[in-house]
Enzyme design. Structure first.
Site, PDB file in Angstrom:
ATOM      1  N   LYS A  99       0.656  -1.446  -0.346  1.00 17.97           N
ATOM      2  CA  LYS A  99      -0.053   0.188   0.063  1.00 17.97           C
ATOM      3  C   LYS A  99       0.525   1.001   0.109  1.00 17.97           C
ATOM      4  O   LYS A  99       1.665   1.333   1.032  1.00 17.97           O
ATOM      5  CB  LYS A  99      -0.879  -0.115   1.066  1.00 17.97           C
ATOM      6  CG  LYS A  99      -2.180   1.225   1.305  1.00 17.97           C
ATOM      7  CD  LYS A  99      -2.513   0.860   2.790  1.00 17.97           C
ATOM      8  CE  LYS A  99      -3.844   2.202   2.687  1.00 17.97           C
ATOM      9  NZ  LYS A  99      -4.582   1.156   4.129  1.00 17.97           N
ATOM     10  N   SER A 116      -9.602   2.309   3.340  1.00 17.54           N
ATOM     11  CA  SER A 116      -8.251   3.198   2.967  1.00 17.54           C
ATOM     12  C   SER A 116      -7.845   2.281   1.477  1.00 17.54           C
ATOM     13  O   SER A 116      -7.316   2.595   1.392  1.00 17.54           O
ATOM     14  CB  SER A 116      -7.008   3.868   3.745  1.00 17.54           C
ATOM     15  OG  SER A 116      -6.959   3.099   4.473  1.00 17.54           O
ATOM     16  N   SER A 125     -10.124  -0.704   7.332  1.00 13.15           N
ATOM     17  CA  SER A 125      -9.364   0.158   5.312  1.00 13.15           C
ATOM     18  C   SER A 125      -8.678  -1.116   5.324  1.00 13.15           C
ATOM     19  O   SER A 125      -8.423  -1.577   4.016  1.00 13.15           O
ATOM     20  CB  SER A 125      -8.385   0.907   5.850  1.00 13.15           C
ATOM     21  OG  SER A 125      -8.566   2.000   6.327  1.00 13.15           O
TER      22      SER A 125
END
Length: 472
Positions: free
Chosen positions: A83, A158, A182
């Site tokens: 990420k 996210s 997330s």
């Protein structure tokens, strides 16, 4: 892409490692297939920020050599998507923000470092909303990310880029962070497995010391892969004073759960739930009954005070970390991010402390339930997904015709970030009429990782989800 290559793209890590060891597959072959898949489908999805093709292939070649010599590590040669919110030393890490478009950290987050040390190969970085502030992955820097199951909808956030990349066959495993859902939210929306470990099980990065709501964890297409990743990522680390010394080693195969007592909450006391999510949740509960479990609906007894407490905590930590950016960057940030920062800067220390009191009240009702039942199950999201361009401040957002706050009131994940010592997984529970998967949360007793994985593995065996793939 040939169907055989596409099958390579959807191998699990455990399958790939078995084939590497049997000399039936080379890490180079797998990496080439994934890089080709990324190139083919990312223009439709926009879920990657950077790729590292040349270096990844060199590392895959080195992994191939190690397999030939029989000198391998737990994740040797396994491609991993990292990420773009997680520091990787020397590599541009943007946090989804124009502020950091050229930023190169001087350290790597401990869990990422452990994945690399175990032999995993980073071939791409995945998109995140600005500062990971949202359940929808879009930013001024990277644009709008889309769901591989339905391009009009969001892959969540996210860790939305990570979830979409796994569902689309662009990576073998991925990592995520979970401060309000997330990991679990995009896992639900993309039809994969995601795990929020209990606070302290996995070390945090150096940017968020002692932050109880934030967790680094695995995102995978199978429960076994998540166990493999979790065994690598977990354990005490000198960079995180809160990382617990107890090390739980998760097996690759789990005992059955016959005879378990399972608590079901459809709405945690105050969520409005879409009918399709409700249907899939009830069908998932029936699966557990088929597995020999007793399932009882319970009243968790929570209310909108939970939303206020989580949001206050979230805004306060965000303002503490990024509030000083406002004078220079206010007009180059997402307006909603500016709004969150301004709210966070306005909170008093006393108001922030009251979040702990709310969490204490929450546990007073949850603890007796978890004392009587092995696990609690509930939906991961209140709706299958939201539009890719969803506005967090949409004043007209509604579920079942009832207006609800558009920011996080469509996800049932954030309460368990206040209940941070509870391990929570999201597993696929079904598919909606939009073609988008729905998810079921499995909530365990504090620090009881094993029970969550046992329940998830039993469900996966009874209702395998890996045979479903989006058409791109």
């Amino acid at each position: 892409m040939a169907s055989m290559d596409l099958n390579l793209c959807y191998l699990t890590a455990t399958e790939a490692i078995d084939q590497f060891k049997a000399k039936k597959l080379s890490p180079v072959e797998l990496m080439k297939a994934l890089l080709a898949r990324c190139e083919a489908v990312n223009p439709k999805l926009n879920v990657l920020t950077y790729t590292f093709a040349e270096r990844a292939l060199e590392q895959a070649k080195a992994a191939e050599t190690r397999y030939m010599k029989g000198d391998t590590r737990p994740l040797e040669g396994v491609p991993v998507a990292i990420k773009d919110f997680h520091p990787v030393k020397g590599e541009i890490t943007t946090f989804g923000s124009l502020v950091y478009r050229d930023f190169r950290p001087d350290n790597t987050a401990p869990t990422i470092e452990r994945l690399f040390d175990a032999g995993a190969i980073m071939h791409c970085r995945t998109t995140t909303p600005e500062f990971a502030h949202s359940g929808v992955t879009k930013s001024l820097l990277w644009g709008v990310s889309r769901n591989p199951w339905n391009l009009e909808y969001s892959p969540g956030g996210s860790s939305g880029g990570a979830g979409a990349a796994l569902a689309a066959g662009m990576t073998t495993i991925a990592d995520g962070t979970d401060g309000g859902g997330s990991i679990r939210l995009p896992s639900s929306i993309n039809g994969i497995f995601g795990y929020k470990p209990p606070f302290g099980r996995n070390p945090l990065d150096r940017e968020h010391p002692r932050e109880t709501v934030l967790h680094y964890g695995p995102m995978t297409r199978s429960v076994a892969d998540a166990a493999l990743m979790q065994n690598v990522m977990s354990g005490a680390h000198p960079g995180d004073i809160c990382s617990v010394r107890e090390k739980i080693v998760l097996p690759q195969r789990f005992e059955d759960i016959r005879g378990w007592k399972i608590a079901l909450s459809m709405d945690l006391g105050y969520f409005e739930i879409d009918p399709e999510v409700r249907r899939n949740t009830l069908e998932a509960a029936e699966v557990f009954k088929e597995l020999g479990c007793a399932v009882d609906e319970v009243d968790v007894g929570w209310n909108y005070g939970v939303l206020d407490a989580w949001q206050t905590h979230w805004e306060g930590l965000f303002a503490g970390i990024a509030g000083d950016l406002l004078p220079r960057w206010r007009y180059e940030m997402e307006p909603f991010v500016v709004h969150l920062l301004e709210r966070g800067l306005s909170h008093s220390a006393a108001r922030l402390y009251r979040c702990n009191l709310v969490a204490g009240d929450m546990y007073k009702t949850l603890a007796p339930i978890l004392g009587k039942y092995n696990i609690l199950i509930c939906p991961t999201t209140a709706v299958p997904s939201v539009r890719a361009e969803h506005r967090n401040d949409d004043p007209d957002f509604n579920i079942n015709g009832k207006k609800v706050p558009a920011y996080v009131q469509w996800i049932l994940t954030y309460p368990f970030n206040l209940m941070s010592q509870c391990p929570v997984a999201s597993i696929p529970s079904g598919v909606s009429s939009l073609g988008i998967p729905t998810g079921l949360q499995i909530v365990g007793r504090t620090f009881d990782d094993l029970s969550v994985f046992r329940a998830a593995a039993a469900f996966e065996a009874a209702r395998p989800w890996r045979n479903r793939r989006p058409v791109l």
